[in-house]
Design a protein around this motif. Structure first.
Motif, PDB file in Angstrom:
ATOM      1  N   ARG A 176       0.613  -1.274   0.385  1.00 16.20           N
ATOM      2  CA  ARG A 176      -0.053   0.124   0.416  1.00 16.20           C
ATOM      3  C   ARG A 176       0.830   1.228  -0.436  1.00 16.20           C
ATOM      4  NH1 ARG A 176      -1.999  -3.011   4.127  1.00 16.20           N
ATOM      5  NH2 ARG A 176      -0.904  -1.949   6.176  1.00 16.20           N
ATOM      6  N   SER A 233      -1.640   9.391  -4.356  1.00 17.26           N
ATOM      7  CA  SER A 233      -2.344  10.298  -4.014  1.00 17.26           C
ATOM      8  C   SER A 233      -1.974  12.029  -3.376  1.00 17.26           C
ATOM      9  CB  SER A 233      -3.179  10.487  -1.764  1.00 17.26           C
ATOM     10  OG  SER A 233      -1.882  10.545  -1.167  1.00 17.26           O
ATOM     11  N   ARG A 283      -0.050   8.097 -12.986  1.00 17.12           N
ATOM     12  CA  ARG A 283      -0.254   6.791 -12.652  1.00 17.12           C
ATOM     13  C   ARG A 283       1.531   6.833 -13.785  1.00 17.12           C
ATOM     14  NH1 ARG A 283      -4.513   2.790 -11.877  1.00 17.12           N
ATOM     15  NH2 ARG A 283      -5.308   4.292  -9.909  1.00 17.12           N
ATOM     16  N   GLU A 309      -7.245  -1.537 -11.345  1.00 12.39           N
ATOM     17  CA  GLU A 309      -7.697  -1.176  -9.489  1.00 12.39           C
ATOM     18  C   GLU A 309      -6.151  -1.501  -8.900  1.00 12.39           C
ATOM     19  OE1 GLU A 309     -11.363  -0.813  -8.246  1.00 12.39           O
ATOM     20  OE2 GLU A 309     -11.531  -0.394  -9.366  1.00 12.39           O
ATOM     21  N   LYS A 329     -19.474   1.559  -5.650  1.00 14.08           N
ATOM     22  CA  LYS A 329     -18.724   0.995  -6.670  1.00 14.08           C
ATOM     23  C   LYS A 329     -18.597  -0.537  -6.259  1.00 14.08           C
ATOM     24  CE  LYS A 329     -14.813  -0.814  -7.862  1.00 14.08           C
ATOM     25  NZ  LYS A 329     -14.200  -0.339  -8.875  1.00 14.08           N
ATOM     26  N   LYS A 363     -10.932   5.224  -1.395  1.00 14.63           N
ATOM     27  CA  LYS A 363      -9.844   5.358  -2.815  1.00 14.63           C
ATOM     28  C   LYS A 363     -10.284   6.306  -3.820  1.00 14.63           C
ATOM     29  CE  LYS A 363      -7.900   0.947  -1.247  1.00 14.63           C
ATOM     30  NZ  LYS A 363      -7.885  -0.321  -1.788  1.00 14.63           N
ATOM     31  N   LEU A 397     -10.705   9.480  -3.913  1.00 14.94           N
ATOM     32  CA  LEU A 397      -8.644   9.707  -4.398  1.00 14.94           C
ATOM     33  C   LEU A 397      -8.381   9.814  -5.683  1.00 14.94           C
ATOM     34  CD1 LEU A 397      -7.326   9.014  -0.720  1.00 14.94           C
ATOM     35  CD2 LEU A 397      -7.150  11.481  -1.792  1.00 14.94           C
ATOM     36  N   GLY A 398      -8.934   8.688  -6.111  1.00 14.39           N
ATOM     37  CA  GLY A 398      -8.358   8.634  -7.883  1.00 14.39           C
ATOM     38  C   GLY A 398      -8.134   6.371  -7.791  1.00 14.39           C
ATOM     39  N   ILE A 399      -7.765   6.395  -6.625  1.00 17.31           N
ATOM     40  CA  ILE A 399      -6.952   5.494  -6.811  1.00 17.31           C
ATOM     41  C   ILE A 399      -7.892   4.398  -6.980  1.00 17.31           C
ATOM     42  CG2 ILE A 399      -5.488   3.924  -4.806  1.00 17.31           C
ATOM     43  CD1 ILE A 399      -5.493   6.153  -2.969  1.00 17.31           C
ATOM     44  N   ILE A 400      -8.840   3.792  -7.306  1.00 16.22           N
ATOM     45  CA  ILE A 400      -9.829   2.531  -7.722  1.00 16.22           C
ATOM     46  C   ILE A 400     -11.048   3.635  -7.932  1.00 16.22           C
ATOM     47  CG2 ILE A 400      -9.557   1.159  -6.502  1.00 16.22           C
ATOM     48  CD1 ILE A 400     -12.590   1.438  -4.551  1.00 16.22           C
ATOM     49  N   TYR A 401     -11.728   3.340  -9.607  1.00 20.42           N
ATOM     50  CA  TYR A 401     -12.900   3.898 -10.150  1.00 20.42           C
ATOM     51  C   TYR A 401     -14.194   3.349 -10.049  1.00 20.42           C
ATOM     52  CZ  TYR A 401      -8.006   4.459 -12.591  1.00 20.42           C
ATOM     53  OH  TYR A 401      -7.111   5.245 -12.906  1.00 20.42           O
ATOM     54  N   MET A 434      -6.664  15.827 -10.785  1.00 18.12           N
ATOM     55  CA  MET A 434      -5.010  15.663 -10.966  1.00 18.12           C
ATOM     56  C   MET A 434      -4.505  17.621  -9.752  1.00 18.12           C
ATOM     57  SD  MET A 434      -2.890  13.678  -9.729  1.00 18.12           S
ATOM     58  CE  MET A 434      -3.478  12.154 -10.256  1.00 18.12           C
ATOM     59  N   HIS A 483      -5.437  17.329  -6.306  1.00 15.92           N
ATOM     60  CA  HIS A 483      -4.226  16.161  -5.694  1.00 15.92           C
ATOM     61  C   HIS A 483      -3.642  17.444  -4.767  1.00 15.92           C
ATOM     62  CE1 HIS A 483      -4.930  12.191  -6.358  1.00 15.92           C
ATOM     63  NE2 HIS A 483      -6.387  12.725  -6.884  1.00 15.92           N
ATOM     64  N   TYR A 536      -3.947  12.434   2.085  1.00 17.97           N
ATOM     65  CA  TYR A 536      -4.246  11.551   2.687  1.00 17.97           C
ATOM     66  C   TYR A 536      -3.629  10.203   3.327  1.00 17.97           C
ATOM     67  CZ  TYR A 536      -5.451   6.336   1.497  1.00 17.97           C
ATOM     68  OH  TYR A 536      -6.147   5.148   1.490  1.00 17.97           O
ATOM     69  N   PRO A 571      -2.770   6.864   4.742  1.00 17.25           N
ATOM     70  CA  PRO A 571      -4.267   5.066   4.474  1.00 17.25           C
ATOM     71  C   PRO A 571      -3.944   4.864   5.992  1.00 17.25           C
ATOM     72  CG  PRO A 571      -2.396   5.678   3.298  1.00 17.25           C
ATOM     73  CD  PRO A 571      -1.780   6.482   3.586  1.00 17.25           C
ATOM     74  N   GLU A 572      -4.958   3.925   5.954  1.00 24.63           N
ATOM     75  CA  GLU A 572      -5.267   2.246   6.828  1.00 24.63           C
ATOM     76  C   GLU A 572      -4.825   1.656   6.910  1.00 24.63           C
ATOM     77  OE1 GLU A 572      -8.628   0.008   7.016  1.00 24.63           O
ATOM     78  OE2 GLU A 572      -8.435  -0.576   4.982  1.00 24.63           O
ATOM     79  N   PRO A 628      -0.545   2.014   7.628  1.00 19.99           N
ATOM     80  CA  PRO A 628       0.636   2.977   5.917  1.00 19.99           C
ATOM     81  C   PRO A 628       1.313   1.746   6.479  1.00 19.99           C
ATOM     82  CG  PRO A 628       0.375   4.564   7.777  1.00 19.99           C
ATOM     83  CD  PRO A 628      -0.588   2.952   8.637  1.00 19.99           C
TER      84      PRO A 628
END
Ligand SMILES: Nc1ncnc2c1ncn2[C@@H]1O[C@H](COP(=O)(O)OP(=O)(O)OP(=O)(O)O)[C@@H](O)[C@H]1O
Ligand SMILES: [Mg+2]
Lengths: 262, 314
Positions: free
Chosen positions: A81, A88, A93, A261, B12, B53, B56-60, B76, B79, B84, B86-87, B89
């Motif tokens: 992670r 973020s 990418r 993803e 999602k 997520k 934040l655009g990490i997943i769609y 972007m 950003h 962020y 994360p949990e 981390p």
């Protein structure tokens, strides 16, 4: 640009601390050092065989490093992670992927440079200080470096959508096929009595597989058909070919990465 | 006030072998105001991290829309002004605290060692700045994570379980830091199930369960409906009969009166009445509704509803 450089720098820092890579490098170095004492060689062919052996050791070690280094690179970022914090931030990418790739190439460059220095030292020692001949060896390792960069691009591309283990064999397989079979297919297609089918297969293989044999400049024994007429223009051509293929692979890798993803 | 976060039917779905397509986040309509601390609550697997997520655009997202600080998710530019944590981390272990923060700083295109030093001081890591992350304790890692989330002086912070796995002292430290964020005018979006923590610091909350928002609103409003219990002695039957409070439960035994009434009822006039009838008040106990009660109640209700729905389908 700053983002890409920062990611590349961190990737190098991480790579040169990875124990498995250091062990592979160490094994390579040990072989380089003991290489001269391996064969009871006849004086005449000694130099030729020693050169081929040493370059072979460097090539094999580098290829293993290139693959091991890259197959885990992206999956590890996702699994741990670490990628979340990075994505973020204002990092696209493609910037992430390119930074990772350049970092891998940078780490490879460092390790290959180290091996090359050891090789030149050992070789110069053997040849009683014939430094000039040793330097021609370095030219071959430059070509290997382009080859390994291409191999790393293959593995990075695959790492965006297959698991590391699959990638290991896939990239390894493509490397072997692209090194050994491309020239073989080449000569096959020139023969008159080849069937249409094998010609098609040949065409497909040589078209889609990167031709790794362009960079095997060290050993005309293995590869007699590709005697190099004009080394300089061949080096330039091979480097350009590599860069083109690397761009293509990274482009595909980015497409896959952008649509998945993490 | 403008919306810091707004989603419309954000969804999602994932394919699951047993259940087919599952909406892990299901038509989420979220609204977070600028400048508030927003608590995003839900049991394990409710869809909290998935929502963050997506934002934040990490997943769609599978469908629906989301806006962060007025921009569509994935933009972007946003950003640059959000951050962020994360949990659970994980950071590059070979780097020192300073190196790590400088690395993240460079991802914004910045290079400001003085700022990095200031942030390390702010999260109490100045003394450990030269240790590598691998030598950091969990609490130190969480704090370096908070420092990392402040590098760009963000307008909006996403904190996914910022106190997960930390000891009570670290809890209070982090709580104080978060309260400071609000004073500095930042919006904070916290996902958590540390309910007492959330109750103390959040302005508004949403409770999500199985991907659906079950409650959303101001904490003060959601926690309405507490009760007050008044106890008195030397009370006559006549006085008891004269008490007219809606929703009160009244009992009298041997002159001892207990009135359990809604907190919004007029407690004062009851106390006045007791005193003027020569009774004596022995205790007044407010029984505030706790976030924990609301949470358990909400999750239980929604489980019941979805079980009933399941029953209909079957
Ligand atoms: N990539 C994925 N594929 C399939 N299902 C997933 C995926 N990611 C998450 N899920 C499922 O989505 C649901 C919500 O997960 P999420 O991580 O958002 O929960 P959460 O509310 O953050 O929980 P927690 O409090 O435990 O962190 C879970 O049931 C999880 O199994
Ligand atoms: Mg979560």
């Amino acid at each position: 640009m700053k983002q890409i450089i920062a990611i590349a720098g961190t990737t190098i820092g991480e790579a040169i601390r990875r124990k498995v890579l250091l062990v592979i490098l160490l094994v390579g170095l040990v072989f380089l050092i003991v290489a001269p004492s391996l064969g009871a060689l006849s004086a005449r062919s000694e130099t030729t065989i020693l050169r081929a052996t040493m370059l072979g050791i460097i090539q094999l070690t580098s290829a293993v490093i290139a693959i091991v280094l890259t197959v885990y690179m992206i999956p590890n970022e996702i699994e741990r992670r670490t990628i979340y914090t990075i994505l973020s931030k204002p990092v696209q990418r493609w910037q992430f992927l390119l930074g990772k790739y350049l970092g891998a190439v940078g780490a490879l460059a460092l390790m290959m440079l180290f091996m090359t220095i050891v090789m030149i030292a050992v070789f110069t020692g053997m040849q009683n200080g014939d430094f000039g001949r040793a330097v021609t060896l370095a030219q071959a390792t430059m070509m290997f470096f382009v080859q390994m960069s291409l191999l790393a691009a293959v593995a990075v591309c695959f790492s965006t959508f297959v698991t590391p283990l699959v990638n290991f064999f896939l990239s390894g397989g493509i490397y072997l096929a692209g090194s050994l079979f491309a020239p073989m297919f080449d000569s096959l297609s020139k023969q008159q009595n080849t069937s249409q089918f094998s010609k098609t297969v040949t065409w497909a293989m040589t078209t889609f597989l990167p031709n790794f044999s362009y960079y095997n400049v060290q050993n005309p024994l293995i590869n007699p058909s590709s005697t190099i007429q004009n080394p300089m223009s061949h080096y330039l051509f091979a480097t350009g070919y590599g860069l083109m293929y690397i761009s293509l692979l990274l482009f595909i890798g980015h497409y896959m990465f952008d649509h998945r993803e993490v | 006030m403008a919306a810091a976060i707004e989603t419309q039917k954000l969804t999602k779905s994932y394919k699951s072998k047993q259940l087919g397509i599952v909406n892990v986040v299901d038509n989420l309509d979220l609204y977070v105001e600028e400048g508030e601390i927003f608590g995003f609550l839900g049991p394990n697997g409710a869809g909290k991290t998935t929502t963050i997520k997506m934002l934040l655009g990490i997943i769609y997202p599978t469908s629906g829309e989301g806006y962060v600080l007025g921009k569509e998710i994935g933009d972007m530019d946003v950003h640059k002004i959000i951050s962020y944590l994360p949990e659970r981390p994980y950071y590059y272990e070979h780097m020192t605290g300073t190196e790590l923060l400088r690395f993240y700083d460079s991802l914004f295109g910045n290079n400001d060692p003085a700022k990095v030093q200031r942030l390390l001081e702010r999260v109490n890591l100045a003394a450990d700045a030269t240790k590598t992350i691998s030598q950091y304790s969990k609490g130190m890692q969480q704090r370096v994570g908070l420092a990392q989330s402040l590098l760009n002086d963000p307008k909006l912070l996403f904190l996914d379980e910022p106190t997960g796995g930390l000891d009570p002292i670290a809890h209070t430290e982090i709580r104080d830091l978060i309260l400071n964020f609000r004073e500095e005018g930042r919006t904070v979006f916290i996902s958590s199930h540390e309910l007492s923590e959330v109750e103390r610091i959040c302005d508004r909350v949403a409770i999500i369960h199985r991907g659906v928002i079950r409650r959303q609103g101001k904490l003060t409003e959601l926690l309405k409906g507490g009760r007050v219990e008044v106890e008195a002695e030397g009370i006559t039957k006549e006085f008891e009969d004269s008490i007219k409070i809606e929703g009160a439960i009244i009992s009298l035994k041997d002159g001892r009166l207990i009135v359990d009434m809604p907190e919004e009822a007029d407690v004062n006039s009851l106390l006045d009445g007791i005193r003027s009838s020569k009774g004596s008040v022995t205790s007044v106990i407010p029984r505030r509704k706790r976030l924990e009660d609301l949470f358990v109640e909400t999750v239980r209700d929604s489980s019941r509803v979805s079980m009933a729905e399941g029953g209909v389908e079957a």
